[in-house]
Scaffold this motif. Structure first.
Motif, PDB file in Angstrom:
ATOM      1  N   PHE A  82     -40.594  62.150  11.105  1.00  0.00           N
ATOM      2  CA  PHE A  82     -41.223  63.454  10.990  1.00  0.00           C
ATOM      3  C   PHE A  82     -42.337  63.575  12.031  1.00  0.00           C
ATOM      4  CE2 PHE A  82     -39.959  63.924   6.336  1.00  0.00           C
ATOM      5  CZ  PHE A  82     -39.147  65.023   6.573  1.00  0.00           C
ATOM      6  N   HIS A  83     -42.443  64.746  12.644  1.00  0.00           N
ATOM      7  CA  HIS A  83     -43.565  65.046  13.536  1.00  0.00           C
ATOM      8  C   HIS A  83     -44.676  65.620  12.647  1.00  0.00           C
ATOM      9  CE1 HIS A  83     -46.053  66.921  16.560  1.00  0.00           C
ATOM     10  NE2 HIS A  83     -45.310  66.380  17.526  1.00  0.00           N
ATOM     11  N   PRO A  84     -45.806  64.935  12.497  1.00  0.00           N
ATOM     12  CA  PRO A  84     -46.793  65.357  11.488  1.00  0.00           C
ATOM     13  C   PRO A  84     -47.328  66.767  11.689  1.00  0.00           C
ATOM     14  CG  PRO A  84     -47.699  63.658  12.941  1.00  0.00           C
ATOM     15  CD  PRO A  84     -46.230  63.727  13.219  1.00  0.00           C
ATOM     16  N   ALA A  85     -47.622  67.160  12.923  1.00  0.00           N
ATOM     17  CA  ALA A  85     -48.184  68.494  13.167  1.00  0.00           C
ATOM     18  C   ALA A  85     -47.144  69.580  12.898  1.00  0.00           C
ATOM     19  CB  ALA A  85     -48.708  68.596  14.595  1.00  0.00           C
ATOM     20  N   ARG A  86     -45.906  69.351  13.332  1.00  0.00           N
ATOM     21  CA  ARG A  86     -44.869  70.366  13.144  1.00  0.00           C
ATOM     22  C   ARG A  86     -44.479  70.494  11.677  1.00  0.00           C
ATOM     23  NH1 ARG A  86     -41.026  68.246  18.010  1.00  0.00           N
ATOM     24  NH2 ARG A  86     -42.419  68.699  19.770  1.00  0.00           N
ATOM     25  N   LEU A  87     -44.471  69.370  10.958  1.00  0.00           N
ATOM     26  CA  LEU A  87     -44.153  69.419   9.532  1.00  0.00           C
ATOM     27  C   LEU A  87     -45.223  70.214   8.784  1.00  0.00           C
ATOM     28  CD1 LEU A  87     -42.124  68.426   7.398  1.00  0.00           C
ATOM     29  CD2 LEU A  87     -43.614  66.443   7.052  1.00  0.00           C
ATOM     30  N   ARG A  88     -46.461  70.029   9.131  1.00  0.00           N
ATOM     31  CA  ARG A  88     -47.546  70.790   8.508  1.00  0.00           C
ATOM     32  C   ARG A  88     -47.408  72.273   8.831  1.00  0.00           C
ATOM     33  NH1 ARG A  88     -53.664  69.456  10.091  1.00  0.00           N
ATOM     34  NH2 ARG A  88     -53.760  68.117   8.246  1.00  0.00           N
ATOM     35  N   GLU A  89     -47.099  72.600  10.087  1.00  0.00           N
ATOM     36  CA  GLU A  89     -46.919  74.003  10.478  1.00  0.00           C
ATOM     37  C   GLU A  89     -45.796  74.660   9.686  1.00  0.00           C
ATOM     38  OE1 GLU A  89     -46.200  73.744  14.627  1.00  0.00           O
ATOM     39  OE2 GLU A  89     -48.297  73.312  15.167  1.00  0.00           O
ATOM     40  N   ARG A 146     -34.635  70.551  12.995  1.00  0.00           N
ATOM     41  CA  ARG A 146     -34.937  69.737  14.183  1.00  0.00           C
ATOM     42  C   ARG A 146     -36.373  69.899  14.650  1.00  0.00           C
ATOM     43  NH1 ARG A 146     -30.526  72.788  17.386  1.00  0.00           N
ATOM     44  NH2 ARG A 146     -30.022  73.191  15.215  1.00  0.00           N
ATOM     45  N   ALA A 147     -37.003  71.046  14.385  1.00  0.00           N
ATOM     46  CA  ALA A 147     -38.359  71.286  14.872  1.00  0.00           C
ATOM     47  C   ALA A 147     -39.367  70.332  14.262  1.00  0.00           C
ATOM     48  CB  ALA A 147     -38.775  72.730  14.580  1.00  0.00           C
ATOM     49  N   VAL A 148     -39.082  69.793  13.076  1.00  0.00           N
ATOM     50  CA  VAL A 148     -40.066  68.929  12.413  1.00  0.00           C
ATOM     51  C   VAL A 148     -39.763  67.454  12.622  1.00  0.00           C
ATOM     52  CG1 VAL A 148     -40.513  70.692  10.672  1.00  0.00           C
ATOM     53  CG2 VAL A 148     -38.882  68.869  10.166  1.00  0.00           C
ATOM     54  N   PHE A 149     -38.723  67.142  13.392  1.00  0.00           N
ATOM     55  CA  PHE A 149     -38.392  65.747  13.683  1.00  0.00           C
ATOM     56  C   PHE A 149     -38.678  65.434  15.155  1.00  0.00           C
ATOM     57  CE2 PHE A 149     -35.563  66.512  10.029  1.00  0.00           C
ATOM     58  CZ  PHE A 149     -35.895  65.422   9.235  1.00  0.00           C
ATOM     59  N   ALA A 150     -39.134  64.228  15.405  1.00  0.00           N
ATOM     60  CA  ALA A 150     -39.284  63.732  16.779  1.00  0.00           C
ATOM     61  C   ALA A 150     -37.950  63.109  17.170  1.00  0.00           C
ATOM     62  CB  ALA A 150     -40.411  62.714  16.858  1.00  0.00           C
ATOM     63  N   LEU A 151     -37.059  63.927  17.717  1.00  0.00           N
ATOM     64  CA  LEU A 151     -35.685  63.494  17.966  1.00  0.00           C
ATOM     65  C   LEU A 151     -35.563  62.504  19.119  1.00  0.00           C
ATOM     66  CD1 LEU A 151     -33.830  66.902  17.462  1.00  0.00           C
ATOM     67  CD2 LEU A 151     -33.997  64.984  15.854  1.00  0.00           C
ATOM     68  N   ASP A 152     -36.611  62.373  19.924  1.00  0.00           N
ATOM     69  CA  ASP A 152     -36.577  61.425  21.039  1.00  0.00           C
ATOM     70  C   ASP A 152     -37.272  60.109  20.696  1.00  0.00           C
ATOM     71  OD1 ASP A 152     -39.055  62.541  20.847  1.00  0.00           O
ATOM     72  OD2 ASP A 152     -39.285  62.980  22.986  1.00  0.00           O
ATOM     73  N   ALA A 153     -37.413  59.848  19.390  1.00  0.00           N
ATOM     74  CA  ALA A 153     -38.042  58.602  18.946  1.00  0.00           C
ATOM     75  C   ALA A 153     -37.329  58.113  17.692  1.00  0.00           C
ATOM     76  CB  ALA A 153     -39.526  58.811  18.670  1.00  0.00           C
ATOM     77  N   SER A 154     -37.653  56.893  17.304  1.00  0.00           N
ATOM     78  CA  SER A 154     -37.094  56.304  16.091  1.00  0.00           C
ATOM     79  C   SER A 154     -38.201  55.638  15.299  1.00  0.00           C
ATOM     80  CB  SER A 154     -36.017  55.279  16.433  1.00  0.00           C
ATOM     81  OG  SER A 154     -35.667  54.510  15.284  1.00  0.00           O
ATOM     82  N   GLY A 155     -38.093  55.700  13.982  1.00  0.00           N
ATOM     83  CA  GLY A 155     -38.993  54.915  13.160  1.00  0.00           C
ATOM     84  C   GLY A 155     -38.659  53.443  13.254  1.00  0.00           C
TER      85      GLY A 155
END
Length: 249
Positions: A150-157, A122-131
């Motif tokens: 995917f949240h780009p900054a969190r996925l990179r982290e 869940r940390a790497v997804f923007a769960l309050d948004a949709s593609g």
């Protein structure tokens, strides 16, 4: 699916009743894939509560599923069917290669918000948004596709672990892999959960890092990568695909 389960569950019970080479093979497979046990616990817990993980009790929702939170029979069922699936896919790929054929699979753009991936990572997804996609002449109100981006900054982290896991799961079998909506490597239209699709915004991704990962994994698995570039395609997308020898579809 109900009929399949009614047929498979007796086989699962029989398998785990007593030791056998077949049971040993199933348990050995589960031991080589530790994430399988977690997946099976998630699915078994989901069945017990009969509701999405976002509505589970807090400890379960946060990723900790102790024994007693699910039925062991359901846990065994999900381990068993994943083992069967892996064996069937492996045999199909071997037969195809023996005949000079290549398996062609599709890497989807997103995952279901109620599914295991969103719960586990869940940390790497923007769960309050949709593609989605912005308004155009065909969809004048825009599109909301219903999956968390995917949240780009969190996925990179995270070191791209979630993306790599998804990619490698496909490349184990695929000699040719199609990247759905390849523009998503560059940018993706995000729609906040409380807003209409027409009010979304593009969010940019580190495309060079995605292409580096695709190049490495393509080489390691000796698989060809192609991309689906239909829709609103920025000029840099096709240029990058050509530069990295990614086919178009």
């Amino acid at each position: 699916m109900q009929w399949k389960r009614r047929l498979i569950e007796p086989a699962v019970r029989r398998l785990f009743e007593q030791p056998s080479p077949r049971r040993d093979a199933c348990l050995e497979f589960a031991g080589r894939h530790p994430e399988l046990g977690e997946y099976a616990r998630f699915r078994a817990t989901e069945e017990r509560h009969a509701r999405p993980w976002t509505k589970w009790p807090q400890p379960l929702r946060d990723g900790h599923i102790p024994r007693g939170s699910y039925d062991e029979a359901a846990y065994h069922y999900h381990v068993y069917v994943q083992w069967l699936l892996d064996g069937q896919l492996t045999r199909l790929v071997e037969r195809a290669r023996a005949r000079g054929l290549t398996w062609y699979l599709d890497l989807p753009l997103g995952v279901h918000p109620d599914g295991y991936d969103a719960w586990r990572h869940r940390a790497v997804f923007a769960l309050d948004a949709s593609g989605g996609a912005p308004p155009d002449s065909f969809f004048t109100q825009g599109q909301c596709w219903g999956f968390p981006p995917f949240h780009p900054a969190r996925l990179r982290e995270q070191g791209y672990r979630c993306f790599l896991s998804m990619l490698r799961a496909h490349l184990r079998f695929a000699g040719l892999l199609r990247i759905d909506h390849v523009m998503g490597l560059h940018r993706l239209f995000w729609v906040p959960s409380d807003m209409p699709a027409r009010d979304g915004v593009y969010v940019r991704y580190p495309a060079d890092e995605y292409y580096a990962i695709l190049a490495l994994e393509s080489h390691r698995h000796q698989s060809r990568i192609i991309g689906e570039n239909l829709g609103t395609v920025p000029p840099e997308v096709n240029a990058a695909m050509d530069e990295h020898n990614i086919g178009r579809l």
